[in-house]
Each structure stands twice: as C-alpha cells, then as structure tokens.
Design an enzyme around this catalytic site. Structure first.
Site, PDB file in Angstrom:
ATOM      1  N   PHE A   1       0.488  -1.282   0.290  1.00 39.82           N
ATOM      2  CA  PHE A   1       0.039   0.151  -0.252  1.00 39.82           C
ATOM      3  C   PHE A   1       1.125   0.821  -0.027  1.00 39.82           C
ATOM      4  O   PHE A   1       0.500   1.843  -0.810  1.00 39.82           O
ATOM      5  CB  PHE A   1      -1.022  -0.102   1.068  1.00 39.82           C
ATOM      6  CG  PHE A   1      -2.270   0.869   1.181  1.00 39.82           C
ATOM      7  CD1 PHE A   1      -2.468   2.228   1.037  1.00 39.82           C
ATOM      8  CD2 PHE A   1      -3.076  -0.098   0.098  1.00 39.82           C
ATOM      9  CE1 PHE A   1      -3.422   2.313   1.108  1.00 39.82           C
ATOM     10  CE2 PHE A   1      -4.495   1.333   0.136  1.00 39.82           C
ATOM     11  CZ  PHE A   1      -4.626   2.045   0.927  1.00 39.82           C
TER      12      PHE A   1
ATOM     13  N   GLU B   1      -3.728  -7.792   5.038  1.00 41.02           N
ATOM     14  CA  GLU B   1      -3.056  -9.038   4.425  1.00 41.02           C
ATOM     15  C   GLU B   1      -2.003 -10.150   4.827  1.00 41.02           C
ATOM     16  O   GLU B   1      -1.487 -10.730   5.338  1.00 41.02           O
ATOM     17  CB  GLU B   1      -3.173  -9.070   3.469  1.00 41.02           C
ATOM     18  CG  GLU B   1      -4.076  -9.083   2.511  1.00 41.02           C
ATOM     19  CD  GLU B   1      -4.790  -7.724   2.121  1.00 41.02           C
ATOM     20  OE1 GLU B   1      -4.275  -6.683   2.468  1.00 41.02           O
ATOM     21  OE2 GLU B   1      -6.035  -7.881   2.398  1.00 41.02           O
TER      22      GLU B   1
ATOM     23  N   THR C   1     -12.462   8.318   7.808  1.00 40.51           N
ATOM     24  CA  THR C   1     -11.998   7.149   8.492  1.00 40.51           C
ATOM     25  C   THR C   1     -12.278   6.964   9.815  1.00 40.51           C
ATOM     26  O   THR C   1     -10.613   6.664   9.587  1.00 40.51           O
ATOM     27  CB  THR C   1     -13.335   6.450   7.982  1.00 40.51           C
ATOM     28  OG1 THR C   1     -13.015   5.558   7.453  1.00 40.51           O
ATOM     29  CG2 THR C   1     -14.407   7.405   6.898  1.00 40.51           C
TER      30      THR C   1
ATOM     31  N   HIS D   1     -11.565   3.737   9.294  1.00 35.59           N
ATOM     32  CA  HIS D   1     -11.613   1.928   8.932  1.00 35.59           C
ATOM     33  C   HIS D   1      -9.724   2.118   9.495  1.00 35.59           C
ATOM     34  O   HIS D   1      -9.673   1.041   9.845  1.00 35.59           O
ATOM     35  CB  HIS D   1     -11.418   2.207   7.950  1.00 35.59           C
ATOM     36  CG  HIS D   1     -11.087   0.907   6.799  1.00 35.59           C
ATOM     37  ND1 HIS D   1      -9.637   0.920   5.899  1.00 35.59           N
ATOM     38  CD2 HIS D   1     -11.971   0.121   6.026  1.00 35.59           C
ATOM     39  CE1 HIS D   1      -9.229  -0.211   5.680  1.00 35.59           C
ATOM     40  NE2 HIS D   1     -10.818  -1.062   6.101  1.00 35.59           N
TER      41      HIS D   1
ATOM     42  N   ARG E   1      10.394   8.180  10.720  1.00 37.21           N
ATOM     43  CA  ARG E   1       9.833   7.142  10.851  1.00 37.21           C
ATOM     44  C   ARG E   1       9.881   5.945  10.636  1.00 37.21           C
ATOM     45  O   ARG E   1      10.407   4.741  11.017  1.00 37.21           O
ATOM     46  CB  ARG E   1       8.352   6.803  12.149  1.00 37.21           C
ATOM     47  CG  ARG E   1       8.256   8.170  12.889  1.00 37.21           C
ATOM     48  CD  ARG E   1       6.254   8.212  13.403  1.00 37.21           C
ATOM     49  NE  ARG E   1       6.350   8.582  13.921  1.00 37.21           N
ATOM     50  CZ  ARG E   1       6.191  10.625  14.327  1.00 37.21           C
ATOM     51  NH1 ARG E   1       6.278  10.779  12.730  1.00 37.21           N
ATOM     52  NH2 ARG E   1       6.117  10.912  15.336  1.00 37.21           N
TER      53      ARG E   1
HETATM   54  N1  LIG Z   1      -5.350   2.334   3.486  1.00 38.73           N
HETATM   55  C1  LIG Z   1      -4.455   1.488   4.110  1.00 38.73           C
HETATM   56  C2  LIG Z   1      -4.416  -0.021   4.058  1.00 38.73           C
HETATM   57  N2  LIG Z   1      -5.324  -0.454   3.247  1.00 38.73           N
HETATM   58  C3  LIG Z   1      -5.121  -1.745   2.168  1.00 38.73           C
HETATM   59  C4  LIG Z   1      -5.525  -3.149   3.105  1.00 38.73           C
HETATM   60  O1  LIG Z   1      -4.210  -2.967   3.893  1.00 38.73           O
HETATM   61  C5  LIG Z   1      -6.047  -4.367   2.621  1.00 38.73           C
HETATM   62  O2  LIG Z   1      -5.314  -4.708   1.788  1.00 38.73           O
HETATM   63  C6  LIG Z   1      -7.717  -4.180   1.934  1.00 38.73           C
HETATM   64  O3  LIG Z   1      -8.388  -3.989   2.283  1.00 38.73           O
HETATM   65  C7  LIG Z   1      -8.295  -5.537   0.912  1.00 38.73           C
HETATM   66  O4  LIG Z   1      -8.848  -6.534   1.605  1.00 38.73           O
HETATM   67  N3  LIG Z   1      -3.567  -1.053   3.873  1.00 38.73           N
HETATM   68  C8  LIG Z   1      -2.099  -0.330   4.176  1.00 38.73           C
HETATM   69  O5  LIG Z   1      -1.297  -1.285   5.071  1.00 38.73           O
HETATM   70  N4  LIG Z   1      -2.490   0.498   4.937  1.00 38.73           N
HETATM   71  C9  LIG Z   1      -3.162   1.797   4.552  1.00 38.73           C
HETATM   72  O6  LIG Z   1      -3.271   3.031   4.338  1.00 38.73           O
HETATM   73  C1  LIG Z   2      -5.702   3.830   6.746  1.00 38.94           C
HETATM   74  C2  LIG Z   2      -7.316   3.510   5.630  1.00 38.94           C
HETATM   75  O1  LIG Z   2      -7.335   2.330   5.077  1.00 38.94           O
HETATM   76  C3  LIG Z   2      -7.153   5.087   5.000  1.00 38.94           C
HETATM   77  O2  LIG Z   2      -6.615   4.538   3.378  1.00 38.94           O
HETATM   78  C4  LIG Z   2      -8.827   4.668   3.711  1.00 38.94           C
HETATM   79  O3  LIG Z   2      -9.126   5.917   4.429  1.00 38.94           O
HETATM   80  P1  LIG Z   2     -10.434   6.620   5.042  1.00 38.94           P
HETATM   81  O4  LIG Z   2     -10.909   6.611   5.930  1.00 38.94           O
HETATM   82  O5  LIG Z   2     -10.383   7.841   4.440  1.00 38.94           O
HETATM   83  O6  LIG Z   2     -11.538   5.787   3.997  1.00 38.94           O
END
Ligand SMILES: Nc1c(NC[C@H](O)[C@H](O)[C@H](O)CO)[nH]c(=O)[nH]c1=O
Ligand SMILES: CC(=O)[C@@H](O)COP(=O)(O)O
Length: 134
Positions: free
Chosen positions: A11, A45, A73, A75, A115
C-alpha cells in the site's frame, strides 16, 4: 544463524522499500538470515502471510513492515487494532517473535519520513533480542 521472514505492505511501496533496506542492514548486523520477503496488498493481509511463514520449521521469527495512514474514517484505526492484535496473537500461538514495524494507524504524510528507518530497525532488533534471549 537464525532464519526470519519479512512481510511487507504494497500500500506504501516506496516507503516500505526503504524500510526493507533498513531491515536488511539490521538483520545482517544482528546475524539474522532473511529467507523470505513477502509483499502483500496491505496490512489486512499481513497476519495470514505471517502465519504462513511462522508455520515453516526453518523460520524462527518474522517482521511485519508497513504504514497505516490517516484517512477520513475510522477504517485505519480499526485495521490497526485488528492487525496488531492478530500479530501479537501469532507470536503467542507459535512462540516465535514477530517484530512490528507498522507506522500508524492515523499517521500523517509529514510524520512518515522520520519514522521509516527507525521503525524498521526497531522491529528487526526486537526479533533479534527475543531470539537471543530464548
Ligand atoms: N489504507 C491502508 C491499507 N488498506 C488496504 C488493506 O490493508 C487491504 O489490503 C484491503 O482492505 C484489501 O483487503 N493498508 C495499509 O497497509 N495501509 C493503509 O493505510
Ligand atoms: C488507513 C486506510 O485504510 C485509509 O486509507 C482509508 O481511508 P478512509 O478512512 O478515508 O476510507
């Protein structure tokens, strides 16, 4: 020489590639043999990829490298809690150390550069320390 595997998140490929460079350097310094480098789509994953590595009899420990950025969000926060909790659970299930070099959750772009290398180094050092004390 203990063998370890590294799981990396695509990512943030650019930054995680730099983390990998640091991890390789620290592994060499601590005499750890990296026998697997597994790229996965993202942090969600990582637990499965880590478990596949920890199942290997030749692997004594693992490292997870990545970034969970700040989104609009919750998330990222939910993902961070779930993923790190899962990783800790894998350590206890397999009794093998897993260094967590995952920045965030909720990290802002300006907070990432300073970092990248310290977190990667700390993750490998932690695995080396746990293996040395086993
Ligand atoms: N937004 C970020 C993600 N999102 C992707 C998820 O980890 C995953 O690959 C997807 O939901 C499919 O299953 N991943 C990160 O490592 N860092 C992020 O900021
Ligand atoms: C950490 C994430 O998954 C992030 O990229 C998701 O972004 P959002 O909270 O705006 O959907």
């Amino acid at each position: 020489m203990s063998k370890i595997g590294i799981v990396l998140g695509r990512f943030h490929t650019k930054e995680v590639t730099e983390m990998l460079e640091e991890a390789r350097a620290v592994a060499a310094k601590r005499q750890l043999d990296i026998v697997a480098e597994v790229w996965v789509p993202g942090s969600m994953e990582k637990p499965l990829a880590l478990k596949r590595l920890l199942c290997r009899n030749d692997i004594s420990g693992a490292v997870a490298l990545g970034i969970i950025e700040r989104g609009e969000t919750e998330h990222g926060n939910v993902m961070g809690h779930a993923v790190i909790s899962s990783i800790i659970g894998l350590q206890l299930e397999f009794m093998k150390p897993v260094g967590v070099g995952i920045l965030g959750p909720g990290i802002n772009p300006s907070q990432i550069p300073p970092r990248v290398r310290p977190y990667a180094a700390a993750a490998v050092e932690a695995v080396a320390d746990l293996l040395a004390s086993a």
